[in-house]
Design a protein around this motif. Structure first.
Motif, PDB file in Angstrom:
ATOM      1  N   THR A  54       0.848  -1.121  -0.047  1.00  0.00           N
ATOM      2  CA  THR A  54       0.072   0.238  -0.020  1.00  0.00           C
ATOM      3  C   THR A  54       0.906   1.138   0.000  1.00  0.00           C
TER       4      THR A  54
ATOM      5  N   ASN B  22       4.403  -0.899   8.495  1.00  0.00           N
ATOM      6  CA  ASN B  22       5.078   0.013   8.514  1.00  0.00           C
ATOM      7  C   ASN B  22       4.013   1.542   8.989  1.00  0.00           C
TER       8      ASN B  22
ATOM      9  N   HIS C 163       6.275  11.906   3.788  1.00  0.00           N
ATOM     10  CA  HIS C 163       6.375  11.577   2.471  1.00  0.00           C
ATOM     11  C   HIS C 163       7.482  11.072   1.821  1.00  0.00           C
TER      12      HIS C 163
HETATM   13  P1  NDP Z   1       9.491   6.694   6.318  1.00  0.00           P
HETATM   14  O1  NDP Z   1       9.304   8.074   7.015  1.00  0.00           O
HETATM   15  O2  NDP Z   1      10.805   6.434   5.668  1.00  0.00           O
HETATM   16  O3  NDP Z   1       8.425   6.181   5.338  1.00  0.00           O
HETATM   17  C1  NDP Z   1       6.983   6.165   5.727  1.00  0.00           C
HETATM   18  C2  NDP Z   1       5.951   6.095   4.452  1.00  0.00           C
HETATM   19  O4  NDP Z   1       4.818   5.682   4.723  1.00  0.00           O
HETATM   20  C3  NDP Z   1       6.246   7.253   3.640  1.00  0.00           C
HETATM   21  O5  NDP Z   1       6.711   6.667   2.247  1.00  0.00           O
HETATM   22  C4  NDP Z   1       4.862   7.568   3.542  1.00  0.00           C
HETATM   23  O6  NDP Z   1       4.526   8.376   2.174  1.00  0.00           O
HETATM   24  C5  NDP Z   1       4.257   6.406   3.919  1.00  0.00           C
HETATM   25  N1  NDP Z   1       2.644   6.365   4.154  1.00  0.00           N
HETATM   26  C6  NDP Z   1       2.086   7.422   5.243  1.00  0.00           C
HETATM   27  N2  NDP Z   1       1.139   7.082   5.618  1.00  0.00           N
HETATM   28  C7  NDP Z   1       0.774   5.789   4.922  1.00  0.00           C
HETATM   29  C8  NDP Z   1      -0.608   5.106   5.062  1.00  0.00           C
HETATM   30  N3  NDP Z   1      -1.479   5.196   5.613  1.00  0.00           N
HETATM   31  N4  NDP Z   1      -0.410   3.924   4.160  1.00  0.00           N
HETATM   32  C9  NDP Z   1       0.620   3.663   3.206  1.00  0.00           C
HETATM   33  N5  NDP Z   1       1.919   4.292   3.354  1.00  0.00           N
HETATM   34  C10 NDP Z   1       1.909   5.385   4.076  1.00  0.00           C
HETATM   35  O7  NDP Z   1       9.556   5.694   7.475  1.00  0.00           O
HETATM   36  P2  NDP Z   1      10.323   4.418   7.782  1.00  0.00           P
HETATM   37  O8  NDP Z   1       9.970   3.475   6.481  1.00  0.00           O
HETATM   38  O9  NDP Z   1      11.923   4.299   7.933  1.00  0.00           O
HETATM   39  O10 NDP Z   1       9.916   3.730   8.989  1.00  0.00           O
HETATM   40  C11 NDP Z   1       8.409   3.320   8.627  1.00  0.00           C
HETATM   41  C12 NDP Z   1       7.559   3.049  10.195  1.00  0.00           C
HETATM   42  O11 NDP Z   1       8.469   2.265  10.859  1.00  0.00           O
HETATM   43  C13 NDP Z   1       7.950   4.477  11.020  1.00  0.00           C
HETATM   44  O12 NDP Z   1       6.770   4.775  11.693  1.00  0.00           O
HETATM   45  C14 NDP Z   1       9.134   4.180  12.063  1.00  0.00           C
HETATM   46  O13 NDP Z   1       9.221   4.881  13.141  1.00  0.00           O
HETATM   47  C15 NDP Z   1       8.831   2.615  12.317  1.00  0.00           C
HETATM   48  N6  NDP Z   1      10.260   2.018  12.522  1.00  0.00           N
HETATM   49  C16 NDP Z   1      10.193   1.462  13.580  1.00  0.00           C
HETATM   50  C17 NDP Z   1      11.289   0.522  14.063  1.00  0.00           C
HETATM   51  C18 NDP Z   1      11.221  -0.166  15.205  1.00  0.00           C
HETATM   52  O14 NDP Z   1      12.439  -0.656  15.813  1.00  0.00           O
HETATM   53  N7  NDP Z   1      10.223  -0.693  15.655  1.00  0.00           N
HETATM   54  C19 NDP Z   1      12.531   0.801  13.148  1.00  0.00           C
HETATM   55  C20 NDP Z   1      12.362   1.226  11.965  1.00  0.00           C
HETATM   56  C21 NDP Z   1      11.154   1.837  11.833  1.00  0.00           C
HETATM   57  P3  NDP Z   1       3.168   9.323   1.755  1.00  0.00           P
HETATM   58  O15 NDP Z   1       2.818  10.052   3.242  1.00  0.00           O
HETATM   59  O16 NDP Z   1       3.495  10.178   0.883  1.00  0.00           O
HETATM   60  O17 NDP Z   1       2.234   7.984   1.743  1.00  0.00           O
END
Ligand code: NDP
Length: 375
Positions: free
Chosen positions: A214, A255, A365
């Protein structure tokens, strides 16, 4: 001339030993972007244990946790990890250096380090309780580092370790996936366009899984180019409806978090060992809010209750976490050099522009990774 060389060598090692300060971006308190401070006088890292190495940082990668930690996220658990016996005063973590990914060159090895030598090009994900990579040098344990893929520049390599180690921990250690058991599996990645998503898509495709993702509509092309088989746009309405019409999944990597776990587990194949692994957990918020003891009790109670609730419906509910791992990075390095995984760098900043890099991260984003070129 032999003598001259000997003298040069001695001079060199004396200079090396005398280095006590280095340039770095530090924070002296938690807060907004204004707490980031550049200094030429940060403490030079020291080898405390014989299995440690000092790395000269070439490039650093940023992750959402850096923005979180700048504001104090995880402060109580991370302080306990840094100082388990609580011998030091509050605030002893400052000046704190952020930055969780590093690609660089080993400058010095502790006496027990066997697998690496000076001048090796290495990459690593730095655990959040250690000083980070927004500095000229960083000290890490040899078991946390790995040889950098030959195909990548340091700048590209710095885009991979933290999201790779997180994906490995969540998908392999928690989710039970491996390169040998993915071939017939259907995997759903909620949030495919960010750092973790862009890495996980590629690793799972390399292992032969069928990957549904997604993301926003404008990221569809981007995630398809990385290998996604099926893409569902979350910006044109609730995704649970179109996802519910698809064949059920063997594993979901979440994520995104928030409301997702209310419906996501119904998309799993029941009674088949299918797992939902979320990376968005209240783990550190709980210890920040309630203190270590009560926060940990709360965490245990929450995850146990949820796991049990879903287990009776025949699916597994799990929390996924980043875990540092040199051996996992070794395998990923091989996959990169075999052309199966590429670095997805969205934007690169200079060392002088670190606050701009944080501003970019805060806007969200993400389409891949944000990297800082250090030297
Ligand atoms: P990023 O900020 O790199 O990516 C988040 C992505 O999600 C963006 O591309 C965003 O783009 C997209 N997004 C936002 N809302 C939605 C939605 N409702 N559905 C689908 N896509 C969506 O974050 P990371 O990939 O580095 O990390 C992802 C998450 O995992 C974060 O919350 C991070 O804190 C967490 N995490 C946790 C860890 C742990 O140890 N528990 C370790 C690493 C990460 P757009 O808004 O344009 O759609």
């Amino acid at each position: 001339s032999v003598c001259w060389h000997g003298r040069q060598k001695r001079l060199f090692s004396t200079t090396k030993r005398r280095m006590t300060i280095m340039p770095a971006w530090v924070i002296d308190k938690y807060g907004g972007n204004d707490v980031l401070r550049f200094t030429k006088n940060a403490s030079f890292p020291v080898i405390t244990y014989p299995n440690e190495v000092i790395i000269k940082v070439n490039a650093a990668g940023l992750n959402p946790i850096d923005v979180g930690m700048r504001g104090g996220y995880g402060a109580s658990s991370l302080s306990m990890k840094r100082d388990p016996l609580n011998l030091k005063q509050n605030g002893m973590e400052f000046p704190l250096i952020l930055g969780r990914d590093v690609s660089g060159v080993i400058m010095e090895c502790g006496l027990d380090v066997k697998y690496f030598t000076e001048r090796d090009e290495v990459w690593a994900a730095i655990p959040p309780w250690k000083q980070g990579s927004l500095a000229e040098f960083v000290v890490l344990s040899a078991n946390e580092i790995s040889r950098k893929p030959k195909l990548l520049s340091h700048r590209e390599a710095a885009a991979i370790p933290y999201v790779a180690a997180t994906s490995w921990s969540a998908l392999v250690n928690t989710g039970g996936l491996s390169k040998d058991n993915c071939a017939k599996k259907r995997i759903l990645i909620l949030g495919g366009s960010g750092g973790v998503g862009t890495f996980a898509i590629q690793m799972l495709k390399a292992w032969g899984a069928h990957v549904t993702v997604t993301c926003s509509q404008n990221a569809e092309r981007f995630v398809r180019d990385l290998g996604a088989d099926h893409v569902v746009d979350y910006t044109s309405g609730p995704v649970e409806k179109p996802l519910g019409e698809l064949e059920k999944f063997d594993l979901i990597l979440d994520n995104v978090g928030g409301e997702t776990e209310r419906w996501a587990l119904t998309l799993l194949k029941p009674w088949s060992g299918a797992k939902y692994v979320t990376l968005v957990t209240p783990f550190l918020q709980n210890t920040d809010l309630l203190g270590i003891a009560d926060g940990m009790m709360q965490n245990a109670a929450t995850v146990a209750t949820k796991a049990l609730k879903h287990l009776v419906k025949g699916v597994h509910y799990r929390w996924g976490f980043f875990a540092p791992s040199g051996p996992a990075l070794d395998e990923i390095s091989e996959m990169v050099d075999a052309g199966q995984i590429r670095a997805v760098v969205e934007e690169t900043f200079r060392f002088s522009q670190v606050p701009h890099a944080f501003e970019k991260m805060e806007k969200g984003h993400a389409r891949g990774k944000t990297v800082v070129q250090i030297s």
